[in-house]
Design an enzyme around this catalytic site. Sequence first.
Site, PDB file in Angstrom:
ATOM      1  NE  ARG A   1      -3.830  -2.288   2.087  1.00  0.00           N
ATOM      2  CZ  ARG A   1      -4.715  -2.653   1.152  1.00  0.00           C
ATOM      3  NH1 ARG A   1      -4.995  -1.819   0.159  1.00  0.00           N
ATOM      4  NH2 ARG A   1      -5.315  -3.827   1.198  1.00  0.00           N
ATOM      5  CG  ASP A   2       1.471   5.540  -2.368  1.00  0.00           C
ATOM      6  OD1 ASP A   2       1.979   5.526  -3.505  1.00  0.00           O
ATOM      7  OD2 ASP A   2       1.693   6.465  -1.541  1.00  0.00           O
TER       8      ASP A   2
ATOM      9  CG  HIS B   1       6.330   2.804  -8.692  1.00  0.00           C
ATOM     10  ND1 HIS B   1       7.598   3.316  -8.846  1.00  0.00           N
ATOM     11  CD2 HIS B   1       5.505   3.857  -8.558  1.00  0.00           C
ATOM     12  CE1 HIS B   1       7.538   4.640  -8.800  1.00  0.00           C
ATOM     13  NE2 HIS B   1       6.280   4.998  -8.631  1.00  0.00           N
TER      14      HIS B   1
ATOM     15  CG  HIS C   1       1.050   4.920  -8.955  1.00  0.00           C
ATOM     16  ND1 HIS C   1       1.163   5.493  -7.709  1.00  0.00           N
ATOM     17  CD2 HIS C   1       2.158   5.305  -9.637  1.00  0.00           C
ATOM     18  CE1 HIS C   1       2.275   6.193  -7.635  1.00  0.00           C
ATOM     19  NE2 HIS C   1       2.904   6.102  -8.798  1.00  0.00           N
TER      20      HIS C   1
HETATM   21  P1  5GP Z   1       5.924   8.092  -8.172  1.00  0.00           P
HETATM   22  O1  5GP Z   1       5.728   9.538  -7.790  1.00  0.00           O
HETATM   23  O2  5GP Z   1       7.400   7.765  -8.290  1.00  0.00           O
HETATM   24  O3  5GP Z   1       5.139   7.649  -9.358  1.00  0.00           O
HETATM   25  O4  5GP Z   1       5.335   7.255  -6.957  1.00  0.00           O
HETATM   26  C1  5GP Z   1       6.054   7.004  -5.799  1.00  0.00           C
HETATM   27  C2  5GP Z   1       5.032   6.622  -4.742  1.00  0.00           C
HETATM   28  O5  5GP Z   1       5.725   6.027  -3.656  1.00  0.00           O
HETATM   29  C3  5GP Z   1       4.256   7.815  -4.166  1.00  0.00           C
HETATM   30  O6  5GP Z   1       2.864   7.632  -4.401  1.00  0.00           O
HETATM   31  C4  5GP Z   1       4.624   7.804  -2.693  1.00  0.00           C
HETATM   32  O7  5GP Z   1       3.530   8.149  -1.850  1.00  0.00           O
HETATM   33  C5  5GP Z   1       5.084   6.379  -2.469  1.00  0.00           C
HETATM   34  N1  5GP Z   1       6.057   6.216  -1.417  1.00  0.00           N
HETATM   35  C6  5GP Z   1       7.148   6.992  -1.191  1.00  0.00           C
HETATM   36  N2  5GP Z   1       7.861   6.530  -0.142  1.00  0.00           N
HETATM   37  C7  5GP Z   1       7.181   5.416   0.302  1.00  0.00           C
HETATM   38  C8  5GP Z   1       7.432   4.504   1.381  1.00  0.00           C
HETATM   39  O8  5GP Z   1       8.411   4.596   2.127  1.00  0.00           O
HETATM   40  N3  5GP Z   1       6.530   3.507   1.555  1.00  0.00           N
HETATM   41  C9  5GP Z   1       5.429   3.369   0.746  1.00  0.00           C
HETATM   42  N4  5GP Z   1       4.591   2.361   1.001  1.00  0.00           N
HETATM   43  N5  5GP Z   1       5.175   4.211  -0.285  1.00  0.00           N
HETATM   44  C10 5GP Z   1       6.046   5.236  -0.486  1.00  0.00           C
END
Ligand code: 5GP
Length: 114
Positions: free
Chosen positions: A29-30, A100, A102
């Site tokens: 989970r995010d 990743h 989403h």
């Molecule tokens: P991006 O912006 O790279 O597409 O998505 C990165 C996602 O990783 C973001 O939605 C952010 O909330 C999530 N995220 C960042 N750090 C952590 C963490 O330490 N644990 C979890 N579960 N999610 C994280």
Amino acid sequence: MSDCLFCKILDGDIPADIVFESETAIAFRDINPRAPTHVLIIPRKHIATLNDISVEDEAIVGSLYSAARLIAAEEGIAEEGYRAVMNCNAAAGQTVFHIHLHLLGGRALGWPPG
Ligand code: 5GP
Ligand code: ZN
């Protein structure tokens, strides 16, 4: 990759709420959910961005979508609808450089994204 946040989650060095595990992928989970269901699906292999996916990675990347399908069903959002999206680099808002998907659902999702 020792300095990669998601590799640290894979290694168990940083805790996460893991909802799915397979030979090639895990999902958790995010930490900052943007929808009632917001799960991140990552490959066990470190791949920095969508631009870095190679032909040899096609099965791995396909497995991320198989995971999305299974998790959406488990979360009860498969029929109402959901989104599985991968951001690539700065303009798309990528902040963690380990690819990743989403998986977002549980509410109406606007289109196009902002
Ligand atoms: P991006 O912006 O790279 O597409 O998505 C990165 C996602 O990783 C973001 O939605 C952010 O909330 C999530 N995220 C960042 N750090 C952590 C963490 O330490 N644990 C979890 N579960 N999610 C994280
Ligand atoms: Zn990584």
